[in-house]
Design a protein around this motif. Structure first.
Motif, PDB file in Angstrom:
ATOM      1  N   ILE A  84      30.914  41.661  34.572  1.00  0.00           N
ATOM      2  CA  ILE A  84      32.226  41.746  35.231  1.00  0.00           C
ATOM      3  C   ILE A  84      32.015  41.989  36.721  1.00  0.00           C
ATOM      4  O   ILE A  84      31.320  42.930  37.122  1.00  0.00           O
ATOM      5  N   THR A  85      32.615  41.149  37.542  1.00  0.00           N
ATOM      6  CA  THR A  85      32.494  41.289  38.998  1.00  0.00           C
ATOM      7  C   THR A  85      33.760  41.856  39.631  1.00  0.00           C
ATOM      8  O   THR A  85      33.702  42.436  40.718  1.00  0.00           O
ATOM      9  N   HIS A  86      34.917  41.659  38.954  1.00  0.00           N
ATOM     10  CA  HIS A  86      36.193  42.102  39.495  1.00  0.00           C
ATOM     11  C   HIS A  86      37.043  42.776  38.413  1.00  0.00           C
ATOM     12  O   HIS A  86      37.045  42.325  37.257  1.00  0.00           O
ATOM     13  N   TYR A  87      37.710  43.828  38.807  1.00  0.00           N
ATOM     14  CA  TYR A  87      38.651  44.542  37.942  1.00  0.00           C
ATOM     15  C   TYR A  87      40.034  44.338  38.547  1.00  0.00           C
ATOM     16  O   TYR A  87      40.349  44.859  39.621  1.00  0.00           O
ATOM     17  N   ALA A  88      40.841  43.507  37.887  1.00  0.00           N
ATOM     18  CA  ALA A  88      42.175  43.175  38.397  1.00  0.00           C
ATOM     19  C   ALA A  88      43.214  44.030  37.685  1.00  0.00           C
ATOM     20  O   ALA A  88      43.171  44.177  36.457  1.00  0.00           O
ATOM     21  N   ILE A  89      44.147  44.563  38.448  1.00  0.00           N
ATOM     22  CA  ILE A  89      45.118  45.502  37.887  1.00  0.00           C
ATOM     23  C   ILE A  89      46.550  45.054  38.165  1.00  0.00           C
ATOM     24  O   ILE A  89      46.823  44.328  39.126  1.00  0.00           O
ATOM     25  N   GLN A 121      37.783  31.365  42.049  1.00  0.00           N
ATOM     26  CA  GLN A 121      37.352  30.295  42.948  1.00  0.00           C
ATOM     27  C   GLN A 121      36.464  30.796  44.078  1.00  0.00           C
ATOM     28  O   GLN A 121      35.764  29.999  44.710  1.00  0.00           O
ATOM     29  N   GLU A 122      36.467  32.102  44.317  1.00  0.00           N
ATOM     30  CA  GLU A 122      35.624  32.648  45.377  1.00  0.00           C
ATOM     31  C   GLU A 122      34.146  32.452  45.080  1.00  0.00           C
ATOM     32  O   GLU A 122      33.329  32.275  45.984  1.00  0.00           O
ATOM     33  N   ASP A 123      33.811  32.476  43.783  1.00  0.00           N
ATOM     34  CA  ASP A 123      32.409  32.306  43.378  1.00  0.00           C
ATOM     35  C   ASP A 123      32.402  31.871  41.929  1.00  0.00           C
ATOM     36  O   ASP A 123      33.083  32.455  41.083  1.00  0.00           O
TER      37      ASP A 123
END
Length: 287
Positions: A81-86, A162-164
């Motif tokens: 996991i690279t991002h935790y979206a809330i 889309q950033e990576d």
């Protein structure tokens, strides 16, 4: 009585016989055995293996979910996991982008989700693992429609992807936003349904237990199996085409049972047929 019950539930005797062969969620005895036989330790590497978006579908009032995420923050990182979206106002990203730096970050004036203390604790624990925290929701005070909101959620998740090409996003969000088969009020497709339609690999995790007894099909069976105080996961992918399963057909890929904080006495727990006339469509039992 049996014929009337079959007629009212819309289930023929033949279909009923077929379902009993393949569906372990139709009565408590089978459910208890299924949970005992198929429960696994929670393993986010396994859960997130095929996903670019991992939906952590939550009940906002169940604080045990965020406490679970605090404990498993290192596991989320190990799972890629690279991002935790809330589910918080995207305006807060100015602050969230400072997390992980050398200066302390004050989150007290920032929307951290549909709650405060436990959401903030989860954000800090996950950020400490090097996972970027991003808010993906709109300002709830805005005049945007429900349709506009789901579109914005989708756009913000897609932007992170889309950033990576290696980005993998865990999204903590209310379960209604992850639904694959049932549209939201006014026929609005959920962000989960939109991403799946667009071909984005998604995985749905749904939580039960903790401060919630819903769905009772699972929590009651966990009590009957003497597992109410245990954390475990169940692989629901094999039930994807079955009707009359907890949470609905194909909605959950994995179910995580959290240690129940309020459980009935074992002496008061009795086996019931979960497909009985009074229970089949009871929301607390199934959803």
């Amino acid at each position: 009585v049996i014929n009337n019950t079959k007629k009212m539930t819309g289930i023929s005797l033949e279909t009923d016989m077929q379902l009993k062969v393949v569906n372990p969620w139709l009565n408590s005895a089978d459910t208890i055995k299924e949970i005992k036989d198929r429960r696994q330790p929670v393993d986010y590497h396994t859960i997130a293996a095929e996903a670019r978006v991992l939906f952590l579908a939550e009940n906002h009032s169940n604080h045990a979910i965020r406490q679970h995420l605090v404990r498993h923050a290192p596991d989320l990182r190990k799972a890629g996991i690279t991002h935790y979206a809330i589910e918080a106002d995207e305006a807060g990203n100015v602050t969230f982008e400072k997390l992980g730096g050398n200066e302390p970050v004050d989150l007290s004036r920032v929307d951290v989700g549909p709650g405060r203390a436990d959401h903030e604790e989860a954000i800090k624990a996950i950020s400490a693992q090097g996972i970027a925290v991003r808010a993906i929701d709109v300002d709830k005070r805005s005049s945007l429609s429900g349709e506009d909101r789901e579109v914005r959620l989708e756009e913000n998740i897609n932007r992170l992807l889309q950033e990576d090409s290696n980005n993998k996003v865990a999204v903590l969000i209310g379960r209604v936003h992850t639904s694959r088969n049932t549209d939201m009020p006014e026929g609005i497709p959920s962000v989960g349904k939109r991403l799946m339609k667009a071909g984005v690999p998604t995985t749905n995790v749904i939580f039960t237990g903790g401060e919630s007894r819903i769905p009772k099909v699972i929590t009651d069976a966990a009590v009957g199996a003497a597992l109410a105080n245990q954390e475990f996961m169940l692989d629901f992918r094999s039930y994807a085409n079955l009707k009359h399963v907890p949470f609905g057909e194909g909605e959950a890929d994995w179910v995580i049972h959290l240690p129940q904080q309020n459980t009935p006495s074992d002496n008061n727990w009795t086996l019931v047929d979960h497909r009985g006339e009074q229970h089949l469509h009871t929301s607390q039992l199934w959803w």
